[in-house]
Design a protein around this motif. Structure first.
Motif, short mmCIF file in Angstrom:
data_model
loop_
_atom_site.label_atom_id
_atom_site.label_comp_id
_atom_site.label_asym_id
_atom_site.label_seq_id
_atom_site.Cartn_x
_atom_site.Cartn_y
_atom_site.Cartn_z
N ASP A 46 -48.26 -19.17 25.71
CA ASP A 46 -47.42 -20.32 26.03
C ASP A 46 -46.09 -20.29 25.28
OD1 ASP A 46 -49.33 -21.23 27.78
OD2 ASP A 46 -50.13 -22.77 26.43
N THR A 47 -46.10 -19.76 24.05
CA THR A 47 -44.85 -19.64 23.28
C THR A 47 -43.86 -18.77 24.03
OG1 THR A 47 -45.94 -19.98 21.15
CG2 THR A 47 -43.84 -18.78 21.12
N PHE A 48 -44.31 -17.61 24.48
CA PHE A 48 -43.39 -16.69 25.15
C PHE A 48 -43.05 -17.14 26.57
CE2 PHE A 48 -44.60 -14.27 21.51
CZ PHE A 48 -43.41 -13.65 21.16
N LEU A 49 -43.96 -17.81 27.23
CA LEU A 49 -43.66 -18.36 28.55
C LEU A 49 -42.59 -19.44 28.42
CD1 LEU A 49 -44.24 -18.47 31.57
CD2 LEU A 49 -46.10 -20.07 31.07
N THR A 50 -42.77 -20.34 27.44
CA THR A 50 -41.77 -21.39 27.21
C THR A 50 -40.43 -20.78 26.83
OG1 THR A 50 -43.49 -22.93 26.50
CG2 THR A 50 -41.23 -23.43 25.81
N ALA A 51 -40.45 -19.81 25.92
CA ALA A 51 -39.20 -19.17 25.50
C ALA A 51 -38.49 -18.51 26.69
CB ALA A 51 -39.49 -18.13 24.41
N PHE A 52 -39.25 -17.87 27.53
CA PHE A 52 -38.66 -17.22 28.71
C PHE A 52 -38.01 -18.26 29.62
CE2 PHE A 52 -38.84 -15.55 33.04
CZ PHE A 52 -38.15 -14.35 32.87
N ARG A 53 -38.70 -19.37 29.83
CA ARG A 53 -38.19 -20.41 30.73
C ARG A 53 -36.91 -21.05 30.21
NH1 ARG A 53 -43.95 -23.30 32.10
NH2 ARG A 53 -44.58 -21.83 33.71
N VAL A 54 -36.78 -21.19 28.88
CA VAL A 54 -35.62 -21.91 28.33
C VAL A 54 -34.62 -20.95 27.68
CG1 VAL A 54 -36.96 -24.02 27.99
CG2 VAL A 54 -36.72 -22.40 26.08
N ARG A 55 -34.74 -19.66 27.93
CA ARG A 55 -33.91 -18.68 27.24
C ARG A 55 -32.42 -18.86 27.49
NH1 ARG A 55 -35.64 -16.32 31.86
NH2 ARG A 55 -34.40 -14.67 32.84
N ALA A 56 -32.06 -19.49 28.59
CA ALA A 56 -30.62 -19.71 28.87
C ALA A 56 -30.01 -20.66 27.84
CB ALA A 56 -30.44 -20.27 30.27
N ARG A 57 -30.83 -21.47 27.18
CA ARG A 57 -30.33 -22.41 26.17
C ARG A 57 -30.28 -21.80 24.77
NH1 ARG A 57 -34.03 -26.97 28.49
NH2 ARG A 57 -35.29 -26.40 26.69
N TYR A 58 -30.78 -20.57 24.61
CA TYR A 58 -30.79 -19.93 23.30
C TYR A 58 -29.37 -19.62 22.85
CZ TYR A 58 -31.88 -16.78 19.49
OH TYR A 58 -31.96 -16.19 18.25
N ASP A 59 -29.06 -19.91 21.60
CA ASP A 59 -27.75 -19.60 21.03
C ASP A 59 -27.70 -18.11 20.70
OD1 ASP A 59 -25.44 -19.31 19.56
OD2 ASP A 59 -25.95 -20.84 18.06
N ALA A 60 -27.07 -17.34 21.56
CA ALA A 60 -27.05 -15.88 21.43
C ALA A 60 -26.33 -15.41 20.18
CB ALA A 60 -26.42 -15.25 22.68
N SER A 61 -25.62 -16.29 19.50
CA SER A 61 -24.97 -15.88 18.25
C SER A 61 -25.99 -15.73 17.12
CB SER A 61 -23.87 -16.87 17.85
OG SER A 61 -24.45 -18.11 17.47
N ARG A 62 -27.17 -16.28 17.31
CA ARG A 62 -28.25 -16.11 16.32
C ARG A 62 -28.91 -14.76 16.58
NH1 ARG A 62 -31.07 -22.05 16.03
NH2 ARG A 62 -29.31 -23.04 14.99
#
Length: 199
Positions: free
Chosen positions: A58-74
Motif C-alpha cells: 500500500d505504501t508503494f501503491l499510494t506513492a505511485f498514485r501521488v508521485r506527481a505531487r512529490y517535490d523532485a528537488s528532494r
C-alpha cells in the motif's frame, strides 16, 4: 521490445526517477527495489509480517498514485515513503497496541522470534518495552520508532510526518521520557530497550 529508459548520469536520484516516472511509469519500480525491504522491515517490527506485506504494498501503491505531487528537488524519497508507511500503520493503531500488549503479557514477540529466536535476554527486555511503547500516543510512537527503528534523522522524520523539526524533538523527548519512566531507572535493560531510548 525496449527496456525502461536510461536516465542520464546523476539522474538516478529519487527525485529524478520520480519525475521521469510520470512519463515512464515503469521507472517507479526502481524506488520499490531501493526501499521496499526497509519499509517492510519497519512495518514488520510494528505490526508483524502479514500486515507488513500489506503496508509495504500500500505504501508503494499510494506513492505511485501521488508521485506527481512529490517535490523532485528532494533527492531522497526515503522520508516520504516512511511517512506514507507511518500513516498506513497509524490506521492500524489498535492492532499495533494489541500486539504490543500481547508481547508485554507474554514476553513473546513472534516478529523477533523469526529473526533470532526468543533468547532469555530478549524476552526479558521485550515485555517491558512493549508495554512502554503501547502506552505512548500514536504521534509520539511514530516519531520514536522512525528514529530508533528506521534510522531517520530528525529532519527526515519532520519530512516524513509533515511536522516541524521542533515538534519532532519535543515528541521524541517526551516519548523517551515516558519509556524511561515506564521501564524504571534499571540500567540493566539491554537490546532494543537501549536502542529505543538512546539519546
Amino acid at each position: 521490445m525496449t527496456g525502461p529508459p536510461v536516465l542520464d548520469p546523476g539522474d538516478e536520484r529519487d527525485g529524478h526517477v520520480i519525475a521521469h516516472s510520470l512519463e515512464h511509469p515503469e521507472l517507479f519500480a526502481r524506488l520499490y527495489d531501493r526501499y521496499a525491504p526497509d519499509i517492510h522491515r519497519y512495518a514488520a517490527r510494528r505490526l508483524g509480517d502479514h500486515a507488513a506485506d500489506d503496508v509495504t504494498a500500500d505504501t508503494f501503491l499510494t506513492a505511485f498514485r501521488v508521485r506527481a505531487r512529490y517535490d523532485a528537488s528532494r533527492s531522497s524519497a526515503r522520508p516520504w515513503l516512511y511517512g506514507i508507511a507511518a500513516h498506513l500503520i497509524g490506521k492500524q493503531r489498535r492492532k499495533e497496541v494489541r500486539g504490543l500488549r500481547a508481547v508485554a503479557r507474554t514476553g513473546h514477540d513472534p516478529v523477533a522470534a523469526g529473526w533470532v529466536g526468543d533468547t532469555a535476554d530478549l524476552v526479558a527486555d521485550r515485555a517491558p518495552l512493549a508495554d512502554a511503547l503501547a502506552a505512548l500516543s500514536g504521534a509520539d510512537r511514530h516519531v520514536l520508532l522512525l528514529v530508533a527503528w528506521a534510522d531517520l534523522t530528525y529532519q527526515e522524520v519532520a519530512e516524513a510526518l509533515g511536522i516541524p523539526v521542533g515538534t519532532v524533538r519535543s515528541r521524541l523527548n517526551r516519548a523517551r521520557r515516558k519509556v524511561r519512566a515506564t521501564l524504571g531507572a534499571d540500567p540493566a535493560f539491554r537490546g532494543e530497550v537501549a536502542e529505543v531510548v538512546r539519546p
